[in-house]
Enzyme design. Sequence first.
Site, short mmCIF file in Angstrom:
data_model
loop_
_atom_site.label_atom_id
_atom_site.label_comp_id
_atom_site.label_asym_id
_atom_site.label_seq_id
_atom_site.Cartn_x
_atom_site.Cartn_y
_atom_site.Cartn_z
N LYS A 45 -61.19 -23.68 18.20
CA LYS A 45 -62.12 -24.77 18.51
C LYS A 45 -62.46 -24.81 20.00
CE LYS A 45 -62.92 -26.65 14.50
NZ LYS A 45 -64.29 -26.54 13.92
N LEU B 109 -50.64 -26.37 15.17
CA LEU B 109 -52.04 -26.01 14.88
C LEU B 109 -52.67 -25.24 16.04
CD1 LEU B 109 -53.22 -29.41 13.34
CD2 LEU B 109 -52.54 -27.35 12.10
N PRO C 256 -53.36 -22.06 16.83
CA PRO C 256 -54.47 -21.13 16.60
C PRO C 256 -55.78 -21.85 16.27
CG PRO C 256 -52.49 -20.34 15.50
CD PRO C 256 -52.20 -21.73 15.97
N TYR C 257 -55.69 -22.94 15.53
CA TYR C 257 -56.88 -23.73 15.20
C TYR C 257 -57.49 -24.32 16.47
CZ TYR C 257 -59.45 -27.81 13.42
OH TYR C 257 -60.41 -28.77 13.17
N TYR C 258 -56.64 -24.86 17.35
CA TYR C 258 -57.14 -25.44 18.59
C TYR C 258 -57.71 -24.38 19.53
CZ TYR C 258 -55.86 -30.29 17.86
OH TYR C 258 -55.83 -31.57 17.40
#
Length: 214
Positions: A133, A126, A128-130
């Site tokens: 964020k 994950l 790219p998501y982190y």
Amino acid sequence: MNVLLIGANGQIGQYLVDLLHNSDEHTVKAMVRKEEQAEVLKDKGVESIVADLEGNVDEISAAVDGCDAVIFTAGSGGSTGSDKTLLVDLDGAAKAVEAAEKQGVKRFVMVSALQAHNRENWNDKLRPYYVAKHYADNVIEASNLTYTIIRPGGLLNEPGTGNVSVAENLTRGSIPREDVARTVMAALTEEKTFRRSFDVTAGDHEITEALRNL
């Protein structure tokens, strides 16, 4: 307090719509992307507005107008690619911060992700998501807003318990989405959370008590 809820159609957002709508302390304006989503909310008696986080800041600023606080629970979702994660979870959040500042709205609560502040603990699948964020949170922390950044653990669809663990560093854990929504709701007016960021997972402490002991 009149609250703009960005991401009202999401799973956490739907819990928050009900909590805010049924509150004696707050009113809610629900921001969604589609007219049909707005119509469903209006049928429930919830004020709603259609705006797109991929649109311009003025569109989001118009949604913020008249509000005292902003809650950001929006996300691109697990079925989209990294491009949408960048556009929604990062740039969309940055636009929301800019819109709040433009409208003079100080209170801003962001739903982030567990350990988003600590690269060493990111889930590689994950990443790219982190990344999104992490940098969205940095934008908020660099703003003049009275922010709270809530970083929940793995999100569960089981019923909430009303009990959590909160700390500046919790390296693992999960939490029902319902309890994330309750934590956001409680943090909205809890001064101990102002200009603070913290992880939250399921735990043994009642939510209001846990936040007061941050």
